[in-house]
Design an enzyme around this catalytic site. Structure first.
Site, PDB file in Angstrom:
ATOM      1  N   GLY A 191      16.565 -28.848  10.719  1.00  0.00           N
ATOM      2  CA  GLY A 191      16.388 -27.646  11.523  1.00  0.00           C
ATOM      3  C   GLY A 191      15.168 -27.739  12.408  1.00  0.00           C
ATOM      4  N   SER A 192      14.620 -26.596  12.735  1.00  0.00           N
ATOM      5  CA  SER A 192      13.508 -26.531  13.682  1.00  0.00           C
ATOM      6  C   SER A 192      12.171 -26.815  12.997  1.00  0.00           C
ATOM      7  CB  SER A 192      13.454 -25.140  14.319  1.00  0.00           C
ATOM      8  OG  SER A 192      13.060 -24.173  13.350  1.00  0.00           O
ATOM      9  N   PRO A 193      11.174 -27.274  13.760  1.00  0.00           N
ATOM     10  CA  PRO A 193       9.842 -27.460  13.185  1.00  0.00           C
ATOM     11  C   PRO A 193       9.268 -26.167  12.610  1.00  0.00           C
ATOM     12  CG  PRO A 193      10.005 -28.613  15.279  1.00  0.00           C
ATOM     13  CD  PRO A 193      11.257 -27.794  15.134  1.00  0.00           C
ATOM     14  N   GLY A 196      10.825 -25.724   9.360  1.00  0.00           N
ATOM     15  CA  GLY A 196      10.375 -26.855   8.559  1.00  0.00           C
ATOM     16  C   GLY A 196       9.027 -26.602   7.908  1.00  0.00           C
ATOM     17  N   GLU A 213      14.178 -33.215   8.666  1.00  0.00           N
ATOM     18  CA  GLU A 213      14.809 -33.741   9.875  1.00  0.00           C
ATOM     19  C   GLU A 213      14.678 -32.664  10.949  1.00  0.00           C
ATOM     20  OE1 GLU A 213      15.763 -36.696  10.306  1.00  0.00           O
ATOM     21  OE2 GLU A 213      15.707 -37.425   8.251  1.00  0.00           O
ATOM     22  N   CYS A 251      19.336 -32.210  18.241  1.00  0.00           N
ATOM     23  CA  CYS A 251      17.928 -32.603  18.111  1.00  0.00           C
ATOM     24  C   CYS A 251      17.692 -34.019  18.612  1.00  0.00           C
ATOM     25  CB  CYS A 251      17.481 -32.474  16.656  1.00  0.00           C
ATOM     26  SG  CYS A 251      18.410 -33.507  15.504  1.00  0.00           S
TER      27      CYS A 251
END
Length: 483
Positions: A191-193, A196, A213, A251
């Site tokens: 997913g997104s930072p 994350g 990831e 991504c």
């Protein structure tokens, strides 16, 4: 959605299954992988329908990026699993003679897999292939932003896989938060930072290992091509890496492109021509381009174009239809570098092209930004290739193509820095969900007396030599037996 008490009861059952040892056998692992293949093959049309409902994906794109990827990965694991599970001999120095060493891959335990919405089937099941191969029990949390796919996974997986070892828990953000409060032996997140960081913060409580990831702004370096045939192929691959993967909502897709100023107009003309071949004169009517996932993401992307200087840089496309969640494939030439479109991950069908005086400047441009998940470089210049390899850092680096590295089970896939950490695919998935345990087997004879007190000069010299010269190990061993 499960209440907290029901969730904890389910997880307790999964832990008991793992403790029983049933997931450790080769037979169980292979049976689950074969069942996963059955799920994919017998429900292909249902998966196509769910992906079209959530993202407007054409069946060809859905098979290429989701079902086909999973079937390939599952078959790869089935053909290598016995080899991966076998103990690996650990070559020991002569000093350790007659000790034997080996490395055993053992499952971690109960793992949590949190999937993203852009490839909602493959990003849920691809990590699960690794978790099963390694012998773990698992919980899969699909993305609530792809509700049709989440519902499909929740209803189908229990019909095919071992329900005492593998569960799907669907639901929204509140369910995800409850899951993160639990104790896990591994968390795998795609997913997104931003999310994350939430996952990593929650994992700290129990010192849970995580694989993240994430994404980032994946750059493409586009050099000039003396051969017109190579140039046409390169342009098609650029389009494939930007717009043909979930309409840019990937991504690992291209975020922006770097090219020499003198070549920019030629490249833009070629991109326009190929876009028309791909999607026709009116891309909105094409059934080959995915739509934006929801209105929130649509508005985020449309906001990137609101800056007057950004809108002025549009050289192709730019039309939007919120009702149909459609954004036309859009090319921008030299938007402001401090604008959001050049500082945030785009994750959509907008392609900024940044011009440079010479293509070698691309290395410094990339290095001035966070490390990307992938770098793509289209060039036949071997010197430039060597410089890109040695002077840049990224999760992966691909020359003269895009996204292909993601499909290769023989190579690790993962990020570096802000684009994530950890790796998976093929053997790397097996390793991600395994612990490599060192096993040392030593007889009671001979016994090395020099390792014990009382200390003296001979023992100091013996230990010093033993550590320095492994080839003297056996001689030193017997010299030190009685001293």
């Amino acid at each position: 959605m499960e209440a907290k008490e029901g969730m904890e009861e389910s997880l307790a059952g999964l832990r008991e299954t793992f403790k029983s040892g049933r997931t450790r056998s080769l037979a169980w692992r292979k049976s689950q992988l074969r069942a996963l293949l059955d799920l994919l093959r017998e429900n292909e049309e249902r998966i196509f329908k769910a992906l079209h409902q959530d993202l407007g994906k054409h069946p060809v794109e859905a098979f290429r990026d989701e079902i086909g990827v999973l079937e390939k990965s599952t078959n790869f694991c089935l053909s290598h699993l016995e080899e991966w599970m076998a103990p690996k001999k650990g070559p020991l120095p002569l000093l350790f003679f007659p000790t034997k060493g080996e490395v055993l891959s053992e499952p971690l335990g109960l793992v949590l897999i949190i999937a993203s919405w852009n490839f909602p089937i493959s990003l849920a099941l691809d990590p699960l292939i690794g978790a099963i191969s390694a012998g773990n029990t698992a919980v899969v949390k699909p993305s609530e932003l792809a509700p049709a796919c989440s519902s499909f996974l929740a209803s189908s997986i229990p019909l095919y896989l071992d329900t005492k070892a593998i569960k799907v828990i669907d639901g929204g953000q509140d369910v995800g938060e409850k899951l993160l409060q639990q104790k896990w032996d591994k968390i795998f997140f795609t997913g997104s930072p931003r999310v994350g960081r939430v996952v990593m913060s929650a994992a700290v409580k129990h010192l849970t290992p995580v694989t993240l990831e994430l994404g980032g702004k994946c750059p493409t370096i586009f050099d000039s091509f003396p051969d017109s045939r190579d140039l046409k192929v390169a342009v098609k691959r650029i389009l494939g890496g930007k717009w043909c993967a979930c309409s840019g909502q990937a991504c690992v897709g291209i975020d922006y492109l770097l090219v020499e100023e003198k070549f920019a107009s030629t490249l833009i003309d070629l991109l326009k021509k190929e876009l028309e071949k791909f999607y026709g004169e009116n891309p909105k009517e094409s059934n080959s381009i995915s739509r934006i996932i929801n209105k929130q993401q649509f508005r985020r992307l449309s906001d990137l174009l609101k800056d007057p200087l950004v809108r002025a840089s549009i050289v192709h496309g730019g039309s939007l239809d919120e009702d149909k969640l459609f954004i036309e494939p859009t090319i921008l030439l030299n938007p402001p570098l401090d604008a959001a479109i050049m500082t945030e991950e785009i994750f959509g069908p907008l392609l900024p092209i940044i011009t440079l005086n010479n293509i070698e400047e691309s290395i410094e441009f990339i290095n001035s930004r966070p490390k990307p998940l992938a770098i793509y470089a289209f060039t036949t210049n071997e010197t430039l290739k060597r410089r890109i390899i040695s002077e840049t850092s990224s999760g992966s680096l691909t020359f003269n193509d895009t996204i292909l590295q993601y499909l290769c089970d023989a190579l690790p896939f993962g990020g570096v820095g802000q684009s994530g950490f950890g790796r998976y695919h093929g053997k790397y998935s097996f390793d991600t969900f395994s612990h490599e345990k060192a096993v040392l087997r030593r007889p009671f004879f001979p016994e090395l007396e020099a390792r014990y007190p009382p200390w003296n000069d001979f023992k100091m010299n013996f230990i010093r030599l033993a550590y320095s010269f492994h080839y003297l190990g056996i001689i030193l061993l017997f010299l030190g037996l009685k001293r």
